[in-house]
Enzyme design. Structure first.
Site, PDB file in Angstrom:
ATOM      1  N   TRP A  90       1.109  -1.236  -0.036  1.00 39.89           N
ATOM      2  CA  TRP A  90       0.173  -0.152   0.027  1.00 39.89           C
ATOM      3  C   TRP A  90       0.895   1.389  -0.314  1.00 39.89           C
ATOM      4  O   TRP A  90       0.370   2.080  -0.565  1.00 39.89           O
ATOM      5  CB  TRP A  90      -1.300  -0.012   1.056  1.00 39.89           C
ATOM      6  CG  TRP A  90      -1.847  -1.507   1.103  1.00 39.89           C
ATOM      7  CD1 TRP A  90      -1.906  -2.035   1.810  1.00 39.89           C
ATOM      8  CD2 TRP A  90      -3.347  -1.133   0.373  1.00 39.89           C
ATOM      9  NE1 TRP A  90      -2.813  -3.284   1.741  1.00 39.89           N
ATOM     10  CE2 TRP A  90      -3.820  -2.632   0.495  1.00 39.89           C
ATOM     11  CE3 TRP A  90      -3.592  -0.993  -1.312  1.00 39.89           C
ATOM     12  CZ2 TRP A  90      -4.565  -3.704  -0.228  1.00 39.89           C
ATOM     13  CZ3 TRP A  90      -4.273  -1.462  -1.904  1.00 39.89           C
ATOM     14  CH2 TRP A  90      -5.053  -3.192  -1.900  1.00 39.89           C
TER      15      TRP A  90
ATOM     16  N   ASP B 129      -1.922   6.348   6.122  1.00 42.24           N
ATOM     17  CA  ASP B 129      -2.885   5.234   5.284  1.00 42.24           C
ATOM     18  C   ASP B 129      -3.118   4.703   6.602  1.00 42.24           C
ATOM     19  O   ASP B 129      -2.362   3.883   7.311  1.00 42.24           O
ATOM     20  CB  ASP B 129      -2.247   5.228   4.556  1.00 42.24           C
ATOM     21  CG  ASP B 129      -3.092   3.809   3.992  1.00 42.24           C
ATOM     22  OD1 ASP B 129      -4.217   3.255   5.037  1.00 42.24           O
ATOM     23  OD2 ASP B 129      -3.188   3.164   2.888  1.00 42.24           O
TER      24      ASP B 129
ATOM     25  N   LYS C 261     -11.690  -2.133   6.975  1.00 43.50           N
ATOM     26  CA  LYS C 261     -11.084  -3.260   6.948  1.00 43.50           C
ATOM     27  C   LYS C 261     -11.130  -3.119   9.014  1.00 43.50           C
ATOM     28  O   LYS C 261     -11.276  -3.888   9.493  1.00 43.50           O
ATOM     29  CB  LYS C 261     -10.009  -2.210   6.984  1.00 43.50           C
ATOM     30  CG  LYS C 261      -9.388  -2.454   5.546  1.00 43.50           C
ATOM     31  CD  LYS C 261      -8.752  -4.417   5.107  1.00 43.50           C
ATOM     32  CE  LYS C 261      -8.608  -3.697   3.967  1.00 43.50           C
ATOM     33  NZ  LYS C 261      -8.125  -2.418   3.048  1.00 43.50           N
TER      34      LYS C 261
HETATM   35  C1  LIG Z   1      -6.604  -2.092   1.658  1.00 44.15           C
HETATM   36  C2  LIG Z   1      -5.949  -1.251   2.279  1.00 44.15           C
HETATM   37  C3  LIG Z   1      -5.740   0.290   1.421  1.00 44.15           C
HETATM   38  C4  LIG Z   1      -6.461  -0.018   0.180  1.00 44.15           C
HETATM   39  O1  LIG Z   1      -7.861   0.020  -0.080  1.00 44.15           O
HETATM   40  P1  LIG Z   1      -8.890   0.864  -0.858  1.00 44.15           P
HETATM   41  O2  LIG Z   1     -10.192   0.739  -0.040  1.00 44.15           O
HETATM   42  O3  LIG Z   1      -9.385  -1.330  -1.550  1.00 44.15           O
HETATM   43  O4  LIG Z   1      -8.836   1.628  -1.848  1.00 44.15           O
HETATM   44  C5  LIG Z   1      -5.052   0.872   1.327  1.00 44.15           C
HETATM   45  N1  LIG Z   1      -4.133   0.978   2.444  1.00 44.15           N
HETATM   46  C6  LIG Z   1      -3.977  -0.172   3.399  1.00 44.15           C
HETATM   47  C7  LIG Z   1      -3.865   0.343   4.188  1.00 44.15           C
HETATM   48  C8  LIG Z   1      -5.461  -0.999   3.387  1.00 44.15           C
HETATM   49  O5  LIG Z   1      -4.896  -1.918   4.373  1.00 44.15           O
END
Ligand SMILES: *Cc1c(COP(=O)(O)O)cnc(C)c1O
Length: 354
Positions: free
Chosen positions: A100, A167, A191
């Site tokens: 990511w 993030d 998540k």
């Molecule tokens: C799943 C995830 C993403 C991507 O998320 P989307 O909503 O599918 O774009 C980005 N960063 C992290 C840390 C993730 O776990």
């Protein structure tokens, strides 16, 4: 019986949240209409999104500190470019701790010069780099708090005078942090907060408005701040369900409470991984994630037996990400301790059988 759901994302949500969300699809607010068929500008829905935004700030301890909470679309992936679009004038610093982060770096390069302060790619991202320097002349520093795919997690964050962007898709609301250290936090809902379809962005208003480029309305944080996340039609179901999860968390005792449960769950699983000679962890101990535990079998010949055992034990979602292999047990907020115990029982059963 509901499965023990270790899915990495979209992932487990609390039973009572699923119950309430499904009721709202049929009859929302006792108004004999579905949540999905009323105006997003109607009073009941405006109350939902306002409640969701204020719960998010409250749970993170960020009320009245100059932050705004926004519910946007496009996933966390859209934030890779939106953060850079809005904040990168000339140069930004990134820490590369996995898939990511690498994707965030790739997008940001479209907007300016990138300094990768450190990377753990040399060891297939099985640790968090430390002791790196963040240049003082960058527009911001970006990091990923929890690496969902590799199973590592930042336990501390660097002290820096530049704006801090994080993030937190896979560990927001899971542990106590001084969230006021961050200038912008983003997290895809699916998540640890709700269903796919919305991304929570927490932004300190004073970091905005510093880039010289023009920003298209739909990619401009200010647009959504000015319109209270309602510039266009928000993803009503994802926002409503996220609100229910945030209420659930608040009623339980907030992040302070859930962090204790999360620590119990991860301690239970990691101690079995370390004790059981048939398993080994993928990440160096000090950087192991409390949310996503990655591990593998020491003897690959046991793969079929183990896979059969955990599937028979009503367990779902244990396969590792396709880029890493092995196993990954995701233990998000809604996963109960007894589900982790069920997994540990299976690991011990394998040991007896092997
Ligand atoms: C799943 C995830 C993403 C991507 O998320 P989307 O909503 O599918 O774009 C980005 N960063 C992290 C840390 C993730 O776990």
């Amino acid at each position: 019986m509901k499965k023990h759901n270790f899915s990495a994302g979209p992932c487990i949500l609390p039973e009572e949240v699923l119950q309430k969300a499904s009721e709202a699809i049929i009859n929302f607010n006792d108004d004999n209409l579905s949540l999905l068929e009323i105006s997003h500008r109607s009073k009941p829905f405006v109350a939902v999104i306002e409640n969701a935004r204020s719960l998010a700030l409250e749970l993170l301890g960020l009320e009245n500190k100059g932050y705004k909470a926004l519910f946007l679309q496009g996933g966390a992936s859209n934030q890779f470019l939106m953060t850079a679009y809005n904040l990168l004038n000339k140069k930004a610093a990134y820490l590369n701790t996995g898939t990511w982060s690498s994707k965030a770096i790739k997008e940001a390069k479209l907007f300016g010069e990138l300094v990768e302060v450190a990377s753990s790619e040399d060891k297939n991202f099985n640790y968090i780099p430390k002791g790196y320097e963040i240049p003082t002349d960058v527009d911001y520093f970006h990091c990923t708090s929890n690496n969902t795919i590799y199973g590592s997690q930042m336990k501390s964050f660097p002290e820096t005078n530049v704006p801090l962007i994080c993030d937190m898709s896979s560990d927001i609301f899971s542990r106590q942090l001084d969230f006021s250290k961050f200038d912008l936090i983003y997290a895809g809902a699916q998540k640890n907060m709700g269903p796919a379809g919305t991304t929570l962005v927490i932004v300190k208003e004073d970091v905005l408005g510093k880039v010289t480029r023009e920003i298209p309305s739909m990619l401009n944080y200010q647009t959504f701040i000015d319109k209270d996340s309602m510039f266009n039609t928000p993803p009503v179901f994802a926002v409503y369900t996220s609100m229910l999860t945030l209420e659930w968390l608040k009623d339980l005792g907030g992040i302070e409470f859930i962090e204790k449960v999360n620590n119990q769950k991860s301690a239970l699983l990691y101690s079995e991984i370390d004790r059981n000679p048939l398993f080994k962890g993928a990440v160096v101990k000090e950087d192991r994630s409390h949310m996503n535990a990655t591990f593998s079998l020491t003897d690959n010949n046991l793969k079929e037996t183990f896979n059969t055992l955990w599937k028979e034990a009503n367990i779902n979602g244990l396969d590792g990400h396709r880029s890493v292999g092995g196993y990954r047990a995701s233990m998000y907020n809604a996963l109960p301790l007894y589900s982790v115990q069920a997994l540990v029982d299976v690991m011990q059963e394998l040991e007896r059988k092997a």
